[in-house]
Design an enzyme around this catalytic site. Sequence first.
Site, short mmCIF file in Angstrom:
data_model
loop_
_atom_site.label_atom_id
_atom_site.label_comp_id
_atom_site.label_asym_id
_atom_site.label_seq_id
_atom_site.Cartn_x
_atom_site.Cartn_y
_atom_site.Cartn_z
N GLY A 23 0.83 -1.30 -0.27
CA GLY A 23 0.10 -0.02 -0.01
C GLY A 23 0.64 1.29 -0.18
O GLY A 23 2.07 1.00 -0.68
N SER A 24 0.71 2.24 0.84
CA SER A 24 1.26 3.91 0.41
C SER A 24 2.73 3.61 1.27
O SER A 24 2.44 4.51 1.26
CB SER A 24 -0.22 4.86 1.35
N THR A 25 2.70 2.66 1.94
CA THR A 25 3.96 2.98 2.47
C THR A 25 4.62 2.31 1.79
O THR A 25 6.45 3.38 1.85
CB THR A 25 3.93 1.19 3.56
#
Length: 484
Positions: A222-224
Amino acid sequence: MSSGSTNKALRWTWVITLVMVLALLVNITYVQGFQAQSLRDDPLNTRQFADRDAIARGPIVAGGERIAWSDAVAKNRYQRRYKDSEVFSPVTGYFSKFSQTQLESSENHILDGTDARLKTTSLVDRILGRKVPGGTVETTVDPAAQRAAYQALAGSGARRAAAVALDPRTGAILTLASYPSYDANQVSGPDAEQAQRVFERLNKNPLKPLLSKATGELFPPGSTFKTVVAAAGLAGGATKDSAVRAGRSYRPRGAGQAINNDAGDIGGACDNASIPLITAYAQSCNTTFAFMGAEQPGNSGVADQAARFGFAKKIEYDRGLSSAVSSFPRTDQPSLSALGSIGQGSTVATPLQMAVVAAAVVNDGKVMRPHLVNRLRGADGSVVQSAAHESMGQALSADQAAQLRDMMGEVVRSGTGKSLQGTSVGGGKTGTADIEGVSYNDRWFIGFGPGANPRYAVAVMTEAPGYGIESGPIAAKIIDALGG
């Protein structure tokens, strides 16, 4: 034939016989002295599994606590014991009638006393087969933090979960937790049939409790992963204050549909056509990082940066123990690169890999190889080997890493992680990976702490309904337990 010819033939026969006997003795000495260990470990050698309970293996230790050891249960018979095994099994692994895993495998010869470094009169001991007591494996794991991590994961309501904490400056693994887990005591007993039944039950479990979620399974980050993309932008000449493309929607060339920001971002900074990179990162604007992956710095820039952090290859964290390979797609299709750059599509990572990313940001851009063993000792307490602090390379310059730390700090100050204000988390990045066709998400948080002078880097993944920020409090509990 004359007697002289006969004597000459006999002499040659004796010479040849003597040479053959000497050659045989040399070969036996070589095999017993120098090849014994490799022959024992040969997968075709079934004798390595015979009388495994006749060995008093040495202990595995965390923070002075024995978390694995052998108890005498009869004359020349021992049983392997594990303390809080569901908590520590990703570290110790198991030693059973049939196999061994994790440290029980990678440090097998230290534990069973067959490692050549444990012998005092090496050649004589090898030839005569003298038994050397098993040594001790001292891990890098902090037992309080490991327990805190496991309890938080187990109580999160997640179907699968993992947490990793690292010392950014040395690479020492302080926490390596996985859920669901298993009790190694149930597979290490003397009853082979009972152990086999336990193995069969565990192997039938679709959540794979025998497999460490921290190192052995891959999840969309995801956005990590936007941390890697932001690092690629900085490495390409941008600064945290550089203006970057945002907007409510972005459609990469060749894409069937546009990439949009999260519905909760409507009306916020991500709607603007152009914003500072630090703001796009703190607010987690999908359109910004999809554009960066597709166009500038583009696929090769992101892929090269991911490789500098350790993507695209196994990360070995003890001899023979390696993580699954985290990956970002190298592609000439902008749509695939854009999707991968927001941590979806073909991009996958282990929690260990994402902890390495966070650790490098803390450590002025230097990537340290994670390691699980601090020291190996002989039964007499002598140090056989101490951990080597090995660099895997430089992912960013010190200045670029400082800017990225500021960006991660802004996530907590004003962005998607602001609910962590007042905790020991000094900065981080949230991530929510949508899993098609199911009711849960992969909820990620990577970060550092305590506060503005971080000593630890953490990655947490929990698989449950909701958003990445819900893994943030687990990171705070781990930092607290580490002395944050």
